[in-house]
Design a protein around this motif. Structure first.
Motif, PDB file in Angstrom:
ATOM      1  N   LEU A   4       0.841  -1.200   0.000  1.00 25.43           N
ATOM      2  CA  LEU A   4       0.000   0.000   0.000  1.00 25.43           C
ATOM      3  C   LEU A   4       0.874   1.246   0.000  1.00 25.43           C
ATOM      4  CD1 LEU A   4      -2.797  -0.727   2.625  1.00 25.43           C
ATOM      5  CD2 LEU A   4      -3.084  -0.398   0.185  1.00 25.43           C
ATOM      6  N   ALA A   5       0.514   2.210  -0.814  1.00 16.21           N
ATOM      7  CA  ALA A   5       1.239   3.493  -0.779  1.00 16.21           C
ATOM      8  C   ALA A   5       0.983   4.146   0.572  1.00 16.21           C
ATOM      9  CB  ALA A   5       0.727   4.376  -1.906  1.00 16.21           C
ATOM     10  N   PRO A   6       1.966   4.895   1.127  1.00 11.63           N
ATOM     11  CA  PRO A   6       1.797   5.466   2.470  1.00 11.63           C
ATOM     12  C   PRO A   6       0.504   6.258   2.656  1.00 11.63           C
ATOM     13  CG  PRO A   6       4.022   5.820   1.668  1.00 11.63           C
ATOM     14  CD  PRO A   6       3.279   5.146   0.571  1.00 11.63           C
ATOM     15  N   ALA A   7       0.073   7.007   1.604  1.00 14.93           N
ATOM     16  CA  ALA A   7      -1.134   7.829   1.762  1.00 14.93           C
ATOM     17  C   ALA A   7      -2.363   6.960   2.028  1.00 14.93           C
ATOM     18  CB  ALA A   7      -1.362   8.661   0.516  1.00 14.93           C
ATOM     19  N   PHE A   8      -2.339   5.698   1.600  1.00 13.47           N
ATOM     20  CA  PHE A   8      -3.490   4.833   1.759  1.00 13.47           C
ATOM     21  C   PHE A   8      -3.367   3.910   2.962  1.00 13.47           C
ATOM     22  CE2 PHE A   8      -3.854   5.328  -3.030  1.00 13.47           C
ATOM     23  CZ  PHE A   8      -4.669   6.431  -2.887  1.00 13.47           C
ATOM     24  N   SER A   9      -2.251   3.960   3.630  1.00 13.71           N
ATOM     25  CA  SER A   9      -2.083   3.113   4.803  1.00 13.71           C
ATOM     26  C   SER A   9      -2.818   3.753   5.970  1.00 13.71           C
ATOM     27  CB  SER A   9      -0.596   2.982   5.107  1.00 13.71           C
ATOM     28  OG  SER A   9      -0.414   2.841   6.491  1.00 13.71           O
ATOM     29  N   PRO A  10      -3.660   3.002   6.680  1.00 10.89           N
ATOM     30  CA  PRO A  10      -4.457   3.607   7.754  1.00 10.89           C
ATOM     31  C   PRO A  10      -3.597   4.396   8.750  1.00 10.89           C
ATOM     32  CG  PRO A  10      -5.110   1.337   7.390  1.00 10.89           C
ATOM     33  CD  PRO A  10      -3.922   1.584   6.500  1.00 10.89           C
ATOM     34  N   ASP A  14      -3.873  10.808   5.735  1.00 11.55           N
ATOM     35  CA  ASP A  14      -3.909  12.254   5.935  1.00 11.55           C
ATOM     36  C   ASP A  14      -5.310  12.744   5.554  1.00 11.55           C
ATOM     37  OD1 ASP A  14      -3.580  14.934   6.079  1.00 11.55           O
ATOM     38  OD2 ASP A  14      -1.809  15.026   4.800  1.00 11.55           O
ATOM     39  N   TYR A  15      -6.261  12.582   6.496  1.00  8.03           N
ATOM     40  CA  TYR A  15      -7.650  12.921   6.196  1.00  8.03           C
ATOM     41  C   TYR A  15      -7.816  14.403   5.838  1.00  8.03           C
ATOM     42  CZ  TYR A  15      -8.957   8.300   7.935  1.00  8.03           C
ATOM     43  OH  TYR A  15      -9.082   6.946   8.104  1.00  8.03           O
ATOM     44  N   GLN A  16      -7.005  15.248   6.478  1.00  7.99           N
ATOM     45  CA  GLN A  16      -7.126  16.682   6.219  1.00  7.99           C
ATOM     46  C   GLN A  16      -6.864  16.990   4.736  1.00  7.99           C
ATOM     47  OE1 GLN A  16      -8.045  18.296   9.150  1.00  7.99           O
ATOM     48  NE2 GLN A  16      -8.800  19.726   7.616  1.00  7.99           N
ATOM     49  N   GLY A  59      -8.570   9.028  18.880  1.00  9.18           N
ATOM     50  CA  GLY A  59      -8.790  10.390  19.381  1.00  9.18           C
ATOM     51  C   GLY A  59      -8.216  11.496  18.512  1.00  9.18           C
ATOM     52  N   GLU A  60      -7.895  11.176  17.243  1.00  5.24           N
ATOM     53  CA  GLU A  60      -7.457  12.253  16.333  1.00  5.24           C
ATOM     54  C   GLU A  60      -8.690  12.903  15.720  1.00  5.24           C
ATOM     55  OE1 GLU A  60      -5.254   9.936  13.566  1.00  5.24           O
ATOM     56  OE2 GLU A  60      -4.035   9.156  15.224  1.00  5.24           O
ATOM     57  N   HIS A  61      -8.564  14.209  15.441  1.00  6.29           N
ATOM     58  CA  HIS A  61      -9.701  14.958  14.888  1.00  6.29           C
ATOM     59  C   HIS A  61      -9.322  15.637  13.573  1.00  6.29           C
ATOM     60  CE1 HIS A  61     -12.347  14.769  18.455  1.00  6.29           C
ATOM     61  NE2 HIS A  61     -11.189  14.635  19.093  1.00  6.29           N
ATOM     62  N   TYR A  62     -10.227  15.566  12.608  1.00 11.07           N
ATOM     63  CA  TYR A  62     -10.027  16.239  11.327  1.00 11.07           C
ATOM     64  C   TYR A  62     -11.337  16.926  10.974  1.00 11.07           C
ATOM     65  CZ  TYR A  62      -6.174  12.905  11.105  1.00 11.07           C
ATOM     66  OH  TYR A  62      -5.063  12.163  11.397  1.00 11.07           O
ATOM     67  N   SER A  63     -11.261  18.214  10.629  1.00 10.41           N
ATOM     68  CA  SER A  63     -12.530  18.883  10.317  1.00 10.41           C
ATOM     69  C   SER A  63     -12.418  19.765   9.101  1.00 10.41           C
ATOM     70  CB  SER A  63     -13.030  19.673  11.520  1.00 10.41           C
ATOM     71  OG  SER A  63     -12.043  20.546  11.944  1.00 10.41           O
ATOM     72  N   PHE A  64     -13.590  20.120   8.584  1.00 10.01           N
ATOM     73  CA  PHE A  64     -13.640  20.945   7.380  1.00 10.01           C
ATOM     74  C   PHE A  64     -14.931  21.774   7.400  1.00 10.01           C
ATOM     75  CE2 PHE A  64     -14.511  22.044   3.048  1.00 10.01           C
ATOM     76  CZ  PHE A  64     -13.258  22.393   2.576  1.00 10.01           C
ATOM     77  N   GLY A  65     -14.833  23.034   6.995  1.00  6.96           N
ATOM     78  CA  GLY A  65     -16.020  23.885   6.809  1.00  6.96           C
ATOM     79  C   GLY A  65     -16.755  24.196   8.110  1.00  6.96           C
ATOM     80  N   THR A 311      -9.543   6.942  -0.176  1.00  3.85           N
ATOM     81  CA  THR A 311      -8.769   6.254   0.859  1.00  3.85           C
ATOM     82  C   THR A 311      -8.683   4.749   0.577  1.00  3.85           C
ATOM     83  OG1 THR A 311     -10.775   6.030   2.196  1.00  3.85           O
ATOM     84  CG2 THR A 311      -9.347   7.890   2.711  1.00  3.85           C
ATOM     85  N   GLN A 312      -9.427   4.317  -0.411  1.00  2.21           N
ATOM     86  CA  GLN A 312      -9.503   2.875  -0.749  1.00  2.21           C
ATOM     87  C   GLN A 312      -9.818   2.059   0.489  1.00  2.21           C
ATOM     88  OE1 GLN A 312      -5.969   1.693  -2.861  1.00  2.21           O
ATOM     89  NE2 GLN A 312      -6.432   3.016  -4.582  1.00  2.21           N
TER      90      GLN A 312
END
Ligand code: GLN
Length: 316
Positions: A4-10, A14-16, A59-65, A311-312
């Motif tokens: 898996l490419a790093p961006a797709f590894s859980p 990088d949800y942001q 417990g990580e948080h990602y938000s938008f808008g 995110t596959q």
């Protein structure tokens, strides 16, 4: 073998960045759908609001808008009332409501007569009215005790009903009155109709931000245990079963389409909210008040479809 490419590894997701990428892709799409106006107060909401918040089980948080703005969670609250009633009633609950997808709109009456007043599932309005009736039977002060439960699950004492929205819905609640009267005639409503409807309209009127909503639903991504307090909200089996019902019935006659496109258990509300669960990974809440013809948030579904595609990662 390919890795898996790093961006797709859980671990490295990088949800942001993914949220921003999705937004770039859809921000110029023509607005799609209308706000729910059958509840007059909901018709006053700005249709162009859009918020997202994802909380991971770590417990990580990602938000938008507009993720910190309160909105009416409406039918999303049906998951919380089901959780509370399931704990109180146990498996006997399924004698009064089924677990099959309905394939009909949320406020439909058609199946109910054929099914002798037993709703197909707890997320249609008919099913949620039966759940409300069960809670009214068990609780001395249903409104107080239910909001206490919601505050406990959400870890937030500020969560509350919105009387203005509950009253607004009550003033136009003809279909829900028809559903509950029909079920009462079959003996599947035990309490006074007005008491149950008042409780139901109130639970639908609860307001949360996307951040609060995703945090509240995290217990369904963690097998029933609140990750912060370690408190057991539901047994592992009950949490599995509620996720399964969300998967099959969370979007009414669009549940198949939502599974097909998004691949996560979820629940929508006519306030334009959606919550979706990725067991053992995250809970995500979205808010965009324009609804499609099935009464679900158009942009919310589109955003989630792109999220699980990019995110596959979905449960399938
Ligand atoms: N309170 C709304 C109703 O009973 C809930 C419907 C929904 O969110 N789908 O019509």
């Amino acid at each position: 073998m390919a890795t898996l490419a790093p961006a797709f590894s859980p671990k490295h997701m990088d949800y942001q960045r993914i949220f921003e990428e999705i937004n770039e892709e859809i921000k110029n799409d023509a607005p799609c759908g209308e706000v729910a106006s059958y509840i007059p107060e909901l018709g006053r909401v700005d249709p162009n609001k859009f918020g997202v918040h994802l909380t991971t089980v770590n417990g990580e948080h990602y938000s938008f808008g507009d993720s910190d703005e309160k909105f009416s969670i409406q039918s999303i609250a049906k998951v919380l009332s089901l959780a509370m009633a399931y704990n109180m009633e146990g498996e006997a609950l399924w004698e009064r409501v089924g677990v099959e997808p309905s394939g009909t709109p949320f406020n439909s009456l058609v199946q109910l007569e054929y099914d002798m007043g037993i709703p197909r599932n707890p997320f249609s309005n008919a099913g949620a009215l039966v759940i409300a009736d069960i809670l009214v039977s068990h609780l001395a002060n249903p409104k107080e005790e239910f909001i206490r439960f919601v505050r406990e699950v959400s870890g937030n004492n500020e969560i509350d009903y919105c009387t203005r929205i509950a009253e607004s819905e009550k003033s136009m609640g003809y279909r829900n009155a028809a559903l509950i009267n029909l079920m009462k005639s079959f003996g599947n409503i035990k309490n006074d109709i007005d008491v149950v409807m008042d409780f139901y309209f109130n639970l639908c009127s609860i307001e949360m931000t996307c951040k609060e909503l995703s945090r509240t639903f995290l217990f369904l991504a963690t097998y029933g245990i609140c990750p912060e307090t370690k408190q057991t909200i539901l047994s592992v089996s009950k949490a599995k079963r509620i996720n399964a019902i969300m998967q099959l019935c969370g979007f009414y006659d669009e549940a198949g389409e939502f599974s097909f496109k998004v691949g996560l258990p979820g629940k929508s509300g006519v306030g334009g909210g959606i919550v979706a669960i990725y067991p053992n990974k995250y809970s995500i809440a979205l808010w965009s008040p324009r609804l499609n013809k099935k009464g679900n948030s158009s942009k919310g579904i589109k955003f989630l479809e792109l999220l699980t595609t990019k995110t596959q990662a979905s449960i399938f």
